[in-house]
Scaffold this motif. Structure first.
Motif, PDB file in Angstrom:
ATOM      1  N   UNK A  70       0.819  -1.217   0.000  1.00 57.55           N
ATOM      2  CA  UNK A  70       0.000   0.000   0.000  1.00 57.55           C
ATOM      3  C   UNK A  70       0.850   1.263   0.000  1.00 57.55           C
ATOM      4  N   UNK A  71       2.076   1.133   0.469  1.00 59.08           N
ATOM      5  CA  UNK A  71       2.947   2.301   0.552  1.00 59.08           C
ATOM      6  C   UNK A  71       4.021   2.321  -0.526  1.00 59.08           C
ATOM      7  N   UNK A  72       3.898   1.442  -1.507  1.00 52.82           N
ATOM      8  CA  UNK A  72       4.793   1.470  -2.649  1.00 52.82           C
ATOM      9  C   UNK A  72       6.165   0.860  -2.417  1.00 52.82           C
ATOM     10  N   UNK A  73       6.299   0.070  -1.372  1.00 53.54           N
ATOM     11  CA  UNK A  73       7.580  -0.566  -1.087  1.00 53.54           C
ATOM     12  C   UNK A  73       7.608  -1.978  -1.654  1.00 53.54           C
ATOM     13  N   UNK A  74       8.790  -2.448  -1.978  1.00 55.34           N
ATOM     14  CA  UNK A  74       8.969  -3.800  -2.479  1.00 55.34           C
ATOM     15  C   UNK A  74       9.684  -4.620  -1.418  1.00 55.34           C
ATOM     16  N   UNK A  75       9.125  -5.752  -1.080  1.00 58.85           N
ATOM     17  CA  UNK A  75       9.819  -6.663  -0.174  1.00 58.85           C
ATOM     18  C   UNK A  75      10.732  -7.562  -1.006  1.00 58.85           C
ATOM     19  N   UNK A  76      11.904  -7.857  -0.487  1.00 58.77           N
ATOM     20  CA  UNK A  76      12.788  -8.759  -1.231  1.00 58.77           C
ATOM     21  C   UNK A  76      12.144 -10.131  -1.402  1.00 58.77           C
ATOM     22  N   UNK A  77      12.449 -10.783  -2.481  1.00 58.65           N
ATOM     23  CA  UNK A  77      11.923 -12.122  -2.770  1.00 58.65           C
ATOM     24  C   UNK A  77      12.229 -13.074  -1.619  1.00 58.65           C
ATOM     25  N   UNK A  78      13.399 -12.892  -1.019  1.00 54.71           N
ATOM     26  CA  UNK A  78      13.811 -13.754   0.082  1.00 54.71           C
ATOM     27  C   UNK A  78      12.882 -13.632   1.284  1.00 54.71           C
ATOM     28  N   UNK A  79      12.270 -12.458   1.464  1.00 52.76           N
ATOM     29  CA  UNK A  79      11.332 -12.296   2.577  1.00 52.76           C
ATOM     30  C   UNK A  79      10.151 -13.238   2.398  1.00 52.76           C
ATOM     31  N   UNK A  80       9.629 -13.313   1.196  1.00 50.22           N
ATOM     32  CA  UNK A  80       8.519 -14.221   0.918  1.00 50.22           C
ATOM     33  C   UNK A  80       8.906 -15.666   1.163  1.00 50.22           C
ATOM     34  N   UNK A  81      10.112 -16.026   0.740  1.00 51.77           N
ATOM     35  CA  UNK A  81      10.586 -17.399   0.967  1.00 51.77           C
ATOM     36  C   UNK A  81      10.747 -17.686   2.456  1.00 51.77           C
ATOM     37  N   UNK A  82      11.246 -16.707   3.193  1.00 49.52           N
ATOM     38  CA  UNK A  82      11.412 -16.863   4.635  1.00 49.52           C
ATOM     39  C   UNK A  82      10.067 -17.061   5.326  1.00 49.52           C
ATOM     40  N   UNK A  83       9.079 -16.289   4.926  1.00 45.98           N
ATOM     41  CA  UNK A  83       7.736 -16.415   5.504  1.00 45.98           C
ATOM     42  C   UNK A  83       7.169 -17.799   5.216  1.00 45.98           C
ATOM     43  N   UNK A  84       7.275 -18.235   3.970  1.00 46.36           N
ATOM     44  CA  UNK A  84       6.761 -19.563   3.611  1.00 46.36           C
ATOM     45  C   UNK A  84       7.442 -20.659   4.418  1.00 46.36           C
ATOM     46  N   UNK A  85       8.760 -20.580   4.527  1.00 40.87           N
ATOM     47  CA  UNK A  85       9.489 -21.608   5.269  1.00 40.87           C
ATOM     48  C   UNK A  85       9.107 -21.621   6.741  1.00 40.87           C
ATOM     49  N   UNK A  86       8.901 -20.445   7.323  1.00 42.07           N
ATOM     50  CA  UNK A  86       8.516 -20.415   8.738  1.00 42.07           C
ATOM     51  C   UNK A  86       7.135 -21.031   8.938  1.00 42.07           C
ATOM     52  N   UNK A  87       6.237 -20.802   7.984  1.00 46.81           N
ATOM     53  CA  UNK A  87       4.903 -21.408   8.093  1.00 46.81           C
ATOM     54  C   UNK A  87       4.980 -22.926   7.920  1.00 46.81           C
ATOM     55  N   UNK A  88       5.791 -23.389   6.973  1.00 46.97           N
ATOM     56  CA  UNK A  88       5.973 -24.831   6.786  1.00 46.97           C
ATOM     57  C   UNK A  88       6.594 -25.457   8.032  1.00 46.97           C
ATOM     58  N   UNK A  89       7.605 -24.793   8.569  1.00 46.65           N
ATOM     59  CA  UNK A  89       8.290 -25.301   9.753  1.00 46.65           C
ATOM     60  C   UNK A  89       7.309 -25.435  10.914  1.00 46.65           C
ATOM     61  N   UNK A  90       6.440 -24.441  11.085  1.00 50.74           N
ATOM     62  CA  UNK A  90       5.447 -24.485  12.155  1.00 50.74           C
ATOM     63  C   UNK A  90       4.510 -25.675  11.968  1.00 50.74           C
ATOM     64  N   UNK A  91       4.106 -25.932  10.746  1.00 51.04           N
ATOM     65  CA  UNK A  91       3.220 -27.064  10.475  1.00 51.04           C
ATOM     66  C   UNK A  91       3.925 -28.393  10.763  1.00 51.04           C
ATOM     67  N   UNK A  92       5.194 -28.503  10.371  1.00 49.31           N
ATOM     68  CA  UNK A  92       5.957 -29.733  10.635  1.00 49.31           C
ATOM     69  C   UNK A  92       6.080 -29.984  12.130  1.00 49.31           C
ATOM     70  N   UNK A  93       6.297 -28.940  12.890  1.00 44.81           N
ATOM     71  CA  UNK A  93       6.404 -29.074  14.350  1.00 44.81           C
ATOM     72  C   UNK A  93       5.110 -29.642  14.921  1.00 44.81           C
ATOM     73  N   UNK A  94       3.988 -29.149  14.431  1.00 47.53           N
ATOM     74  CA  UNK A  94       2.692 -29.614  14.937  1.00 47.53           C
ATOM     75  C   UNK A  94       2.440 -31.070  14.564  1.00 47.53           C
ATOM     76  N   UNK A  95       2.894 -31.455  13.390  1.00 47.67           N
ATOM     77  CA  UNK A  95       2.708 -32.845  12.956  1.00 47.67           C
ATOM     78  C   UNK A  95       3.522 -33.790  13.809  1.00 47.67           C
ATOM     79  N   UNK A  96       4.752 -33.390  14.123  1.00 47.28           N
ATOM     80  CA  UNK A  96       5.634 -34.247  14.919  1.00 47.28           C
ATOM     81  C   UNK A  96       5.150 -34.279  16.350  1.00 47.28           C
TER      82      UNK A  96
END
Length: 96
Positions: A70-96
């Motif tokens: 909304x403010x015209x800023x670009x997040x680095x591509x790596x930020x998106x990858x980091x967010x996805x990995x943290x969400x996957x990691x959280x799901x794996x923890x719950x499964x285990x």
């Protein structure tokens, strides 16, 4: 201002609006309450765990992305990858 100076935007950014928006995200982030559990086993050892509401964290991350867009800023591509990995990691923890 630092993000603008680093070239994280292609357009003019209203610094005051962005500051207000990011302040809202930071206030919400500070209000996130973890669930803390402490247990003692039969042998006397103590273990603890801490977790967060996955939906609340996801909502917070999406709000952060919306504020930057909304403010015209670009997040680095790596930020998106980091967010996805943290969400996957959280799901794996719950499964285990």
């Amino acid at each position: 201002q630092a993000l603008c100076n680093m070239g994280a935007t292609d357009e003019k950014v209203d610094i005051d609006k962005f500051a207000k928006d990011i302040e809202g995200v930071m206030i919400r982030m500070a209000s996130v309450q973890p669930d803390i559990m402490i247990a003692q086993s039969a042998d006397g050892s103590v273990a603890g765990s801490m977790s967060f509401d996955e939906n609340e964290i996801t909502s917070l991350l999406l709000e952060m992305v919306a504020v930057t867009e909304d403010n015209g800023l670009k997040l680095p591509r790596e930020f998106g990858l980091l967010v996805k990995q943290s969400l996957y990691f959280d799901r794996y923890i719950k499964i285990l």
